[in-house]
Motif scaffolding. Structure first.
Motif: not given
Length: 290
Positions: A28-46
């Motif tokens: 509610p404090h940032k109503p201009e942010i409509m959403g997020t979408d993860i494009l890529d995610r990985q773990i490398d050496s922790g």
């Protein structure tokens, strides 16, 4: 280029603050942010490395929108690294919309900090930096100040949004893995591994986003090719028309020149024959006197 820097201290553990970064939206404090979408995610050496697409409505004055253009939804691309061993998280976000005229770059770093003197409360220091560069349009410096001022005001709202999210996490929000399809940093720090089902879900999201982006790219290429072929056809038609007109004029000029040349030759030949006749007549008269 204009730069704005700030520092803020959260009186909360680093694990809680870093988890709140992933779970901050919707807010509610940032109503201009409509959403997020993860494009890529990985773990490398922790170290957890992620890429996100952020959709927002970025409010600008009417006069500046006339210069930059009007877009209902603006997109930003965020890359981040979470290092549980060093208790540090860094995020870099760059605008995709309006990028041909203005570059807005945000860098955020969250570091675990020792408690304040006389306290046992864990703390987290947030370092924030905005860089704005406007190029290729009038009033660049003034526009940079305007955009930077807007970003700075939103930065304070962002801190309120973080405090609101942290408060809800402490009140017992459900696990982030079951609500937002994102793995919290505290879970990463505790187990050092992802839940395999969670990885599959995130891979599906990333694949879907890439497929949608590819479809849009192919559509854009097709439209561009169609316009290019149309332009080539129009240009070819105009070129052929110009060649025909030029050829007609050239042939007309050649015909006119040939007519004038033949006329000149005929006149010259007539005068020459006439001179020859006069000369013969003179010879005949001269012979008579002899």
């Amino acid at each position: 280029m204009k730069i704005w820097k700030s520092e803020y201290v959260f009186n909360h553990p680093w694990e809680t603050v870093s988890e709140a970064v992933w779970r901050k939206y919707p807010n509610p404090h940032k109503p201009e942010i409509m959403g997020t979408d993860i494009l890529d995610r990985q773990i490398d050496s922790g170290v957890l490395r992620s890429q996100r697409l952020i959709a927002s409505r970025f409010g600008l004055p009417v006069w500046s929108r006339k210069i930059l253009g009007t877009e209902d939804i603006c997109y930003g691309f965020e890359t981040s690294e979470v290092n549980p061993g060093k208790q540090m998280m860094s995020c870099t976000t760059k605008n995709l919309t309006f990028s041909h005229t203005v570059t807005m770059l945000e860098r955020m770093v969250y570091r675990a900090a020792p408690p304040a003197p006389g306290s046992t409360q864990p703390r987290t220091v947030m370092e924030q930096e905005f860089t704005v560069t406007v190029h290729g349009i009038p009033l660049a410096s003034y526009l940079e100040d305007t955009i930077l001022g807007s970003l700075a005001r939103n930065a304070f709202k962002g801190r309120e949004a973080m405090e609101w999210t942290i408060d809800n996490i402490k009140k017992g929000w459900p696990s982030s893995a079951s609500t937002t399809q994102e793995t919290s940093c505290s879970e990463i720090n505790a187990s050092k591994v992802f839940n395999l089902a969670m990885v599959d879900e995130m891979s599906d999201i990333a694949k879907k986003s890439v497929d949608e982006f590819s479809e849009l790219a192919i559509k854009s290429v097709d439209e561009l090719s169609g316009k290019a072929l149309k332009s080539v056809d129009e240009f070819s038609g105009k070129a052929l028309k110009s060649v025909d007109e030029f050829s007609g004029k050239a042939l007309k000029s050649v015909d006119e020149f040939s007519g004038k040349a033949l006329k000149s030759v005929d006149e010259f030949s007539g005068k020459a024959l006439k001179s020859v006749r006069h000369e013969r007549h003179f010879d005949e008269l001269f012979n008579l006197f002899l």
